[in-house]
Scaffold this motif. Sequence first.
Motif, mmCIF file in Angstrom:
data_model
loop_
_atom_site.group_PDB
_atom_site.id
_atom_site.type_symbol
_atom_site.label_atom_id
_atom_site.label_comp_id
_atom_site.label_asym_id
_atom_site.label_seq_id
_atom_site.Cartn_x
_atom_site.Cartn_y
_atom_site.Cartn_z
ATOM 1 N N UNK A 172 0.865 -1.168 0.000
ATOM 2 C CA UNK A 172 0.000 0.000 0.000
ATOM 3 C C UNK A 172 0.905 1.222 0.000
ATOM 4 N N UNK A 173 0.607 2.178 -0.885
ATOM 5 C CA UNK A 173 1.390 3.418 -0.937
ATOM 6 C C UNK A 173 0.517 4.597 -0.553
ATOM 7 N N UNK A 174 1.166 5.598 0.002
ATOM 8 C CA UNK A 174 0.482 6.842 0.300
ATOM 9 C C UNK A 174 1.413 8.004 -0.035
ATOM 10 N N UNK A 175 0.805 9.058 -0.570
ATOM 11 C CA UNK A 175 1.522 10.294 -0.880
ATOM 12 C C UNK A 175 0.885 11.445 -0.100
ATOM 13 N N UNK A 176 0.139 11.114 0.958
ATOM 14 C CA UNK A 176 -0.610 12.124 1.711
ATOM 15 C C UNK A 176 0.277 13.043 2.533
ATOM 16 N N UNK A 177 1.434 12.572 2.949
ATOM 17 C CA UNK A 177 2.364 13.436 3.670
ATOM 18 C C UNK A 177 3.136 14.205 2.611
ATOM 19 N N UNK A 178 2.832 15.483 2.458
ATOM 20 C CA UNK A 178 3.402 16.267 1.363
ATOM 21 C C UNK A 178 4.929 16.235 1.391
ATOM 22 N N UNK A 179 5.504 15.861 0.239
ATOM 23 C CA UNK A 179 6.952 15.776 0.120
ATOM 24 C C UNK A 179 7.536 14.461 0.595
ATOM 25 N N UNK A 180 6.679 13.468 0.849
ATOM 26 C CA UNK A 180 7.112 12.169 1.351
ATOM 27 C C UNK A 180 6.399 11.048 0.599
ATOM 28 N N UNK A 181 7.082 9.911 0.509
ATOM 29 C CA UNK A 181 6.474 8.675 0.016
ATOM 30 C C UNK A 181 6.411 7.706 1.193
ATOM 31 N N UNK A 182 5.328 6.933 1.250
ATOM 32 C CA UNK A 182 5.143 5.972 2.324
ATOM 33 C C UNK A 182 4.661 4.665 1.719
ATOM 34 N N UNK A 183 5.210 3.542 2.183
ATOM 35 C CA UNK A 183 4.776 2.229 1.711
ATOM 36 C C UNK A 183 4.653 1.282 2.891
ATOM 37 N N UNK A 184 3.602 0.461 2.865
ATOM 38 C CA UNK A 184 3.379 -0.588 3.867
ATOM 39 C C UNK A 184 3.391 -1.926 3.147
#
Length: 190
Positions: A172-184
Amino acid sequence: MEPKVFAVRLDRLFSEAELARWLPYTDRARYSRLASGKRDASLAGELLARYAAWKEFGADPLRLRISRAGQGKPFFVNRPEIHWNISHSGQWCVCAVHDAPVGIDVQRFQAVRFDAIARRYFLPEDQEAYRQAPDTPREFYRLWTKREALGKYFGAGLRELPEQAAKGCRFWWSWKLEGYALCVCARDRS
């Protein structure tokens, strides 16, 4: 159940009352000895894990005992059914909690040697996806966080991951934190 993600900004200071509510006294003493930058990130991760375990599983945060497996993957000694993982980058600390093994990674966008890192750490198919992407920096961070989350899922370093490690995993990816990439990363149950 899908993994749940919790996040906190590292520039936020923790009050003594918050520490007393979420962190056992013995752990507060341990954290007081760390250098401030490392202390804030480590403390935020541990507090998020305790909060997530309380929120999702009803665990008493003051009774949770933390230890680390071989490569440093954290776990609750007295609640092994609660799986969690933390990551921090820049001003953010994130925690994924799940009822099965889980890995998480967050990365702040910054100028790095994208091509050199991709050649060194990405699998051949990921290198091709990176080269073909219209937005190579975003694709780089999508693939990098995937690789890091996968390594943290297994509790292994990037170089120790077998080529087929992602087989049977879901991301699962998220781009909700502006300027950051997040993956679970977690096991695919479908």
